[in-house]
Design an enzyme around this catalytic site. Structure first.
Site, mmCIF file in Angstrom:
data_model
loop_
_atom_site.group_PDB
_atom_site.id
_atom_site.type_symbol
_atom_site.label_atom_id
_atom_site.label_comp_id
_atom_site.label_asym_id
_atom_site.label_seq_id
_atom_site.Cartn_x
_atom_site.Cartn_y
_atom_site.Cartn_z
ATOM 1 C CB SER A 83 -0.959 0.011 1.200
ATOM 2 O OG SER A 83 -0.284 0.321 2.392
ATOM 3 C CE LYS B 219 -2.174 2.582 5.273
ATOM 4 N NZ LYS B 219 -2.168 1.691 4.087
#
Length: 310
Positions: free
Chosen positions: A85, A155
């Site tokens: 991701s 992230k």
């Protein structure tokens, strides 16, 4: 999962004076005065030999382990990347070093930083949980290898407290009305996803929280797809472990992780310059700290012996 929806989440695993004498009864510090054995019998003190390297080695290892634990807890910790991701910024199998020191001084995440944070509200539901053996648990506890038990994610920070984040159509992503040029987004992805699961949004980030997104936009279950949780998809700042500052492994991917220039443009009120990069692993820093201590101890021991001879 389809191209328009989120994929597997990018959770990470982490990477936490006695008197001289050797106890054999013939040297100083053994509870009685030392006299020369088999010599002239004039009562002159024996010259005690310094301990061998092999006797000092357990001390060196012990100090290194303690320092490694302290470094892992307060300074820097290694985490491994198990999913896609954050491609292409981070690849599966990468090991990143996370700066845990600056948050202790009140520093908060800034836009553009790549951060590791604890699962805010069951974001990792359904993800497989590794089953480490006893040795792996012991090594991860002292910071010599990543922990397989901590539920952490990695992230990029897109918005901080007070920001308004917006996605329409396929993008661009806007922060406080300013469009972002995002060269770090995975090739072939669009900055925004056209789906009804969270790809289209306009949110205001409350103080004490951040809004995070993966660089592989069509394969990241990030703030967009967790807006139904208790934090409305936001990550509380107190859940942030620290900022990922460098890719430390594999060797051919050594690089730092700077804040992209797009977050310096006018209108975003970009934060201060990125924190200094820490490029040494916990065990390396611990060993570097332990060696001087042992050498100092040996030198002090030698000085004490010299004084006795005088």
């Amino acid at each position: 999962m389809g191209a328009a929806g989120p994929g597997a989440d990018d959770f990470v695993t982490s990477g936490n004076g006695s008197p001289a004498g050797d106890g054999d009864g013939d040297g100083p510090g053994d509870g009685h005065p030392s006299t020369a054995q088999g010599g002239s019998g004039d009562g002159s003190p024996q010259v005690q030999r310094p301990r061998s390297f092999w006797k000092e080695l357990p001390i060196l290892i012990g100090i290194a382990l303690v320092l490694a634990l302290l470094i892992k807890t307060f300074l820097v910790q290694a985490f491994s990347i198990p999913s896609d991701s954050m491609q292409n910024t981070l690849q599966q199998g990468d090991r990143v070093l996370v700066d845990k020191l600056t948050p202790w001084f009140g520093s908060e995440p800034e836009r553009g930083e790549v951060v590791v944070f604890h699962d805010p509200d069951n974001w990792l539901a359904g993800e497989p949980t590794p089953d480490p053996n006893l040795l792996q648990k012991a090594l991860s506890w002292i910071g010599l290898m990543p922990s397989a038990e901590e539920k952490d994610l990695i992230k990029r920070v897109v918005g901080v407290g007070g920001d308004t984040i917006e996605c329409k159509g396929t993008g661009p992503l806007k922060v406080n009305g300013t469009a972002l040029d995002e060269p770090y987004v995975y090739p072939g992805n669009t900055p925004c996803s056209q789906d009804d699961q969270g790809g289209q949004f306009k949110v205001k980030v409350p103080e004490g929280h951040i809004w995070v997104m993966g660089d592989h936009r069509q394969n990241s279950r990030d703030s967009r797809y967790n807006q139904g949780d208790k934090n409305n998809g936001m990550v509380p700042v107190d859940k942030v472990v620290g900022r990922a500052v460098v890719i430390a492994w594999p060797v051919n991917r050594w690089t730092n992780l700077p804040v992209p220039d797009t977050f310096d443009q006018p209108g975003l009120a970009a934060g201060p310059s990125p924190a200094a990069v820490l490029t040494a692993a916990p065990q390396g820093l611990a060993l570097a700290g332990a060696v001087p201590l042992v050498l100092w101890r040996r030198r002090r021991h030698g000085v004490a012996e010299g004084r006795r001879e005088g």
